[in-house]
Design a protein around this motif. Structure first.
Motif, PDB file in Angstrom:
ATOM      1  N   GLY A 113       0.804  -1.214   0.000  1.00 11.12           N
ATOM      2  CA  GLY A 113       0.000   0.000   0.000  1.00 11.12           C
ATOM      3  C   GLY A 113       0.838   1.266   0.000  1.00 11.12           C
ATOM      4  O   GLY A 113       0.317   2.360  -0.197  1.00 11.12           O
ATOM      5  N   GLN A 114       2.123   1.134   0.236  1.00 15.35           N
ATOM      6  CA  GLN A 114       3.017   2.289   0.297  1.00 15.35           C
ATOM      7  C   GLN A 114       3.773   2.466  -1.023  1.00 15.35           C
ATOM      8  O   GLN A 114       4.988   2.515  -1.052  1.00 15.35           O
ATOM      9  N   VAL A 115       3.053   2.542  -2.127  1.00 14.03           N
ATOM     10  CA  VAL A 115       3.663   2.707  -3.439  1.00 14.03           C
ATOM     11  C   VAL A 115       4.210   4.124  -3.547  1.00 14.03           C
ATOM     12  O   VAL A 115       3.510   5.099  -3.276  1.00 14.03           O
ATOM     13  N   GLU A 116       5.467   4.216  -3.944  1.00 13.47           N
ATOM     14  CA  GLU A 116       6.067   5.541  -4.112  1.00 13.47           C
ATOM     15  C   GLU A 116       5.661   6.128  -5.452  1.00 13.47           C
ATOM     16  O   GLU A 116       5.299   5.420  -6.378  1.00 13.47           O
ATOM     17  N   ALA A 117       5.768   7.421  -5.549  1.00 12.35           N
ATOM     18  CA  ALA A 117       5.347   8.130  -6.758  1.00 12.35           C
ATOM     19  C   ALA A 117       6.441   8.106  -7.821  1.00 12.35           C
ATOM     20  O   ALA A 117       6.873   9.135  -8.304  1.00 12.35           O
ATOM     21  N   GLY A 119       6.935   7.503 -11.336  1.00 13.62           N
ATOM     22  CA  GLY A 119       6.160   7.314 -12.550  1.00 13.62           C
ATOM     23  C   GLY A 119       4.692   7.583 -12.299  1.00 13.62           C
ATOM     24  O   GLY A 119       4.309   8.359 -11.432  1.00 13.62           O
ATOM     25  N   ASN A 120       3.879   6.926 -13.049  1.00 20.20           N
ATOM     26  CA  ASN A 120       2.432   7.108 -12.967  1.00 20.20           C
ATOM     27  C   ASN A 120       1.764   5.910 -12.308  1.00 20.20           C
ATOM     28  O   ASN A 120       0.934   5.247 -12.905  1.00 20.20           O
ATOM     29  N   THR A 121       2.136   5.605 -11.081  1.00 25.45           N
ATOM     30  CA  THR A 121       1.562   4.458 -10.377  1.00 25.45           C
ATOM     31  C   THR A 121       0.928   4.925  -9.073  1.00 25.45           C
ATOM     32  O   THR A 121       1.539   5.665  -8.309  1.00 25.45           O
ATOM     33  N   TRP A 122      -0.298   4.477  -8.817  1.00 18.89           N
ATOM     34  CA  TRP A 122      -1.011   4.813  -7.599  1.00 18.89           C
ATOM     35  C   TRP A 122      -1.530   3.530  -6.967  1.00 18.89           C
ATOM     36  O   TRP A 122      -1.876   2.583  -7.682  1.00 18.89           O
ATOM     37  N   PRO A 123      -1.615   3.489  -5.645  1.00 17.23           N
ATOM     38  CA  PRO A 123      -2.143   2.274  -4.999  1.00 17.23           C
ATOM     39  C   PRO A 123      -3.643   2.141  -5.230  1.00 17.23           C
ATOM     40  O   PRO A 123      -4.371   3.129  -5.264  1.00 17.23           O
ATOM     41  N   GLY A 124      -4.073   0.912  -5.377  1.00 17.09           N
ATOM     42  CA  GLY A 124      -5.499   0.626  -5.524  1.00 17.09           C
ATOM     43  C   GLY A 124      -6.107   0.279  -4.173  1.00 17.09           C
ATOM     44  O   GLY A 124      -5.448   0.364  -3.130  1.00 17.09           O
ATOM     45  N   PRO A 125      -7.348  -0.139  -4.166  1.00 23.13           N
ATOM     46  CA  PRO A 125      -8.007  -0.466  -2.897  1.00 23.13           C
ATOM     47  C   PRO A 125      -7.612  -1.826  -2.321  1.00 23.13           C
ATOM     48  O   PRO A 125      -7.886  -2.119  -1.154  1.00 23.13           O
ATOM     49  N   GLY A 126      -6.955  -2.651  -3.095  1.00 19.83           N
ATOM     50  CA  GLY A 126      -6.624  -4.006  -2.649  1.00 19.83           C
ATOM     51  C   GLY A 126      -5.802  -4.093  -1.378  1.00 19.83           C
ATOM     52  O   GLY A 126      -6.158  -4.831  -0.457  1.00 19.83           O
ATOM     53  N   PRO A 127      -4.674  -3.349  -1.270  1.00 20.79           N
ATOM     54  CA  PRO A 127      -3.868  -3.467  -0.050  1.00 20.79           C
ATOM     55  C   PRO A 127      -4.603  -3.043   1.213  1.00 20.79           C
ATOM     56  O   PRO A 127      -4.443  -3.661   2.262  1.00 20.79           O
ATOM     57  N   ALA A 128      -5.424  -2.013   1.122  1.00 19.88           N
ATOM     58  CA  ALA A 128      -6.158  -1.563   2.308  1.00 19.88           C
ATOM     59  C   ALA A 128      -7.165  -2.616   2.758  1.00 19.88           C
ATOM     60  O   ALA A 128      -7.301  -2.904   3.956  1.00 19.88           O
ATOM     61  N   ILE A 129      -7.872  -3.205   1.817  1.00 22.54           N
ATOM     62  CA  ILE A 129      -8.839  -4.250   2.160  1.00 22.54           C
ATOM     63  C   ILE A 129      -8.106  -5.495   2.647  1.00 22.54           C
ATOM     64  O   ILE A 129      -8.552  -6.173   3.580  1.00 22.54           O
ATOM     65  N   ALA A 130      -6.951  -5.783   2.050  1.00 20.93           N
ATOM     66  CA  ALA A 130      -6.157  -6.929   2.497  1.00 20.93           C
ATOM     67  C   ALA A 130      -5.675  -6.734   3.932  1.00 20.93           C
ATOM     68  O   ALA A 130      -5.603  -7.698   4.702  1.00 20.93           O
ATOM     69  N   LEU A 131      -5.341  -5.504   4.302  1.00 19.82           N
ATOM     70  CA  LEU A 131      -4.947  -5.235   5.686  1.00 19.82           C
ATOM     71  C   LEU A 131      -6.073  -5.580   6.654  1.00 19.82           C
ATOM     72  O   LEU A 131      -5.849  -6.244   7.679  1.00 19.82           O
ATOM     73  N   VAL A 132      -7.266  -5.154   6.323  1.00 18.90           N
ATOM     74  CA  VAL A 132      -8.417  -5.396   7.209  1.00 18.90           C
ATOM     75  C   VAL A 132      -8.729  -6.890   7.313  1.00 18.90           C
ATOM     76  O   VAL A 132      -8.915  -7.424   8.410  1.00 18.90           O
ATOM     77  N   THR A 133      -8.762  -7.575   6.192  1.00 20.26           N
ATOM     78  CA  THR A 133      -9.100  -9.005   6.230  1.00 20.26           C
ATOM     79  C   THR A 133      -7.993  -9.822   6.883  1.00 20.26           C
ATOM     80  O   THR A 133      -8.282 -10.808   7.567  1.00 20.26           O
ATOM     81  N   THR A 134      -6.747  -9.416   6.714  1.00 22.73           N
ATOM     82  CA  THR A 134      -5.649 -10.132   7.365  1.00 22.73           C
ATOM     83  C   THR A 134      -5.683  -9.914   8.870  1.00 22.73           C
ATOM     84  O   THR A 134      -5.385 -10.837   9.637  1.00 22.73           O
ATOM     85  N   VAL A 135      -6.063  -8.721   9.309  1.00 17.02           N
ATOM     86  CA  VAL A 135      -6.216  -8.487  10.749  1.00 17.02           C
ATOM     87  C   VAL A 135      -7.335  -9.376  11.305  1.00 17.02           C
ATOM     88  O   VAL A 135      -7.212  -9.931  12.402  1.00 17.02           O
ATOM     89  N   CYS A 136      -8.414  -9.537  10.548  1.00 20.49           N
ATOM     90  CA  CYS A 136      -9.498 -10.436  10.981  1.00 20.49           C
ATOM     91  C   CYS A 136      -9.005 -11.883  11.062  1.00 20.49           C
ATOM     92  O   CYS A 136      -9.339 -12.604  12.012  1.00 20.49           O
ATOM     93  N   TRP A 137      -8.223 -12.303  10.086  1.00 19.85           N
ATOM     94  CA  TRP A 137      -7.664 -13.656  10.090  1.00 19.85           C
ATOM     95  C   TRP A 137      -6.727 -13.833  11.282  1.00 19.85           C
ATOM     96  O   TRP A 137      -6.759 -14.861  11.968  1.00 19.85           O
TER      97      TRP A 137
END
Length: 172
Positions: A113-117, A119-137
């Motif tokens: 989720g900590q993608v650096e700037a 070029g033209n790359t931005w983080p998507g919603p996947g890492p944030a949702i993965a953080l939440v579900t991994t905390v639940c696991w």
């Protein structure tokens, strides 16, 4: 008078305690397996967004983080092994392995989720949702470990007496 002989009561009491421990263990294993499956689903979500040659490209978690996908697969197998294992030292070891794997996934999802700037790359919603579900696991695995650690206590004599009298009142 009771229809049960005194020799059979401890056997039934032990069997009832083992059945209760196995049911509790399986319940936690099912909850962990559900959390693992949801965490794996997050790898199918977009993790990065980039602009290449004038096109917008969403990259899935499996594409951007294949090592996390492999780690998740190992964690899923270890969690599924908890369903097969009976409560005991092997099940505790498997739950500890799952806890370590979830910590690795948590660190990987945070880092993704900590993608650096560059070029033209931005983080998507996947890492944030993965953080939440991994905390639940991780929470279900921690609850499983705590339940296994606290289930080895000996009940007080009053509880044993009540249970024996309740078993004597039942018919076989």
């Amino acid at each position: 008078m009771s229809a049960l002989p005194d020799e059979e009561l401890p056997i039934r009491l032990t069997a009832a305690e083992q059945k209760l421990a196995v049911n509790e263990h399986r319940w936690f294993a099912r909850a962990g397996l559900l959390a693992a499956l949801v965490t794996g689903f997050t790898l199918l979500l977009p993790w990065t967004y980039s602009r290449r040659l004038g096109l917008s490209v969403w990259q899935l978690g499996i594409e951007t983080q294949p090592q996390l996908a492999l780690t998740w697969l190992v964690g899923l197998l270890a969690t599924a092994a908890l369903l097969v294992l009976k409560p005991g030292h092997k099940a505790q070891a498997a739950a500890c392995i799952v806890a370590v794997i979830t910590l690795l996934l948590l660190a990987g999802a945070y880092q993704a989720g900590q993608v650096e700037a560059l070029g033209n790359t931005w983080p998507g919603p996947g890492p944030a949702i993965a953080l939440v579900t991994t905390v639940c696991w991780l929470a279900t695995t921690a609850a499983h470990l705590l339940a296994q650690c606290t289930s080895h206590h000996t009940p007080d004599p009053a509880t044993i007496t009540r249970t024996i009298s309740r078993l004597r009142r039942r018919e076989p």
